[in-house]
Design an enzyme around this catalytic site. Structure first.
Site, PDB file in Angstrom:
ATOM      1  N   ALA A 189       0.853  -1.190   0.000  1.00  0.00           N
ATOM      2  CA  ALA A 189       0.000   0.000   0.000  1.00  0.00           C
ATOM      3  C   ALA A 189       0.880   1.228   0.000  1.00  0.00           C
ATOM      4  CB  ALA A 189      -0.884   0.011   1.238  1.00  0.00           C
ATOM      5  N   PRO A 234     -11.390   7.535  10.765  1.00  0.00           N
ATOM      6  CA  PRO A 234     -12.177   8.771  10.631  1.00  0.00           C
ATOM      7  C   PRO A 234     -12.210   9.617  11.901  1.00  0.00           C
ATOM      8  CG  PRO A 234     -13.615   6.849  10.741  1.00  0.00           C
ATOM      9  CD  PRO A 234     -12.211   6.329  10.631  1.00  0.00           C
ATOM     10  N   GLY A 235     -11.784   9.064  13.033  1.00  0.00           N
ATOM     11  CA  GLY A 235     -11.758   9.846  14.269  1.00  0.00           C
ATOM     12  C   GLY A 235     -10.695  10.930  14.272  1.00  0.00           C
ATOM     13  N   GLU A 237      12.717   5.511   0.925  1.00  0.00           N
ATOM     14  CA  GLU A 237      13.557   5.773   2.087  1.00  0.00           C
ATOM     15  C   GLU A 237      12.810   5.364   3.363  1.00  0.00           C
ATOM     16  OE1 GLU A 237      16.669   7.258   2.054  1.00  0.00           O
ATOM     17  OE2 GLU A 237      16.764   7.103   4.244  1.00  0.00           O
ATOM     18  N   GLU A 297      11.744   2.404   4.205  1.00  0.00           N
ATOM     19  CA  GLU A 297      10.953   1.170   4.097  1.00  0.00           C
ATOM     20  C   GLU A 297      11.845  -0.044   4.308  1.00  0.00           C
ATOM     21  OE1 GLU A 297       7.102   2.054   1.228  1.00  0.00           O
ATOM     22  OE2 GLU A 297       8.954   1.436   0.249  1.00  0.00           O
TER      23      GLU A 297
HETATM   24 MG    MG Z   1       5.518   2.600  -0.380  1.00  0.00          MG
END
Ligand code: MG
Length: 158
Positions: free
Chosen positions: A53, A91-92, A115, A117
């Site tokens: 993601a 959403p809070g 950078e 990761e």
């Molecule tokens: Mg990424």
């Protein structure tokens, strides 16, 4: 982090994180195998199993973001990127919208980590990921939602 007040409720100042949105990818090698990542998370100070993601770049289309993040984090390129679901993960405190996709027709290639990761790529059987969710070994929310949504839609179709 931004302090926000609303005219119809002036007595309270909300602390809100503004976020450009993100893409989550469920990469299917075939109907039985999923590409996952072992991702070291600084906030948790540990490695967790997740789907790939990442955050949208300015002006970036979510599908393009999904393709880019999939390749950066796993090395795989997707021939098809199909929309699966959309969700508000927090959403809070945050206006982030996550767009979830299913990636198919995968071709293996080279990773290109950002950078900071620290990622290891692995292939898991789809059903083993569901078991790991059911028994609490996988607790990453986007991964749980993507897997369970895909599984639910697959059952609906059959
Ligand atoms: Mg990424």
């Amino acid at each position: 982090m931004e302090a926000v007040t609303f005219p119809d409720y002036p007595g309270h100042e909300y602390q809100i994180v503004r976020h450009p949105g993100s893409a989550v990818i469920l990469p299917l090698l075939n109907e039985d195998e999923v590409v996952v990542i072992h991702n070291w998370r600084a906030a948790l100070e540990r490695e967790i199993v997740e789907l790939p993601a990442g955050t949208l770049e300015p002006g970036e289309d979510p599908v393009e973001c999904a393709k880019r993040e999939l390749t950066e984090e796993t090395g795989y390129s997707a021939g098809r990127m199909e929309p699966l679901a959309e969700m508000w993960p927090s959403p809070g405190i945050c206006d982030e919208k996550m767009r979830l996709f299913v990636a198919r027709d995968l071709t293996e290639g080279r990773t290109n980590f950002d950078e900071g990761e620290r990622i290891r790529v692995a292939v898991m059987r789809f059903d083993d990921v569901l078991v790991a969710i059911a028994n609490g070994q996988i607790q990453d929310a986007k991964t749980m939602v993507a897997m369970l949504m895909y599984d639910a839609q697959r059952r609906e179709r059959s």
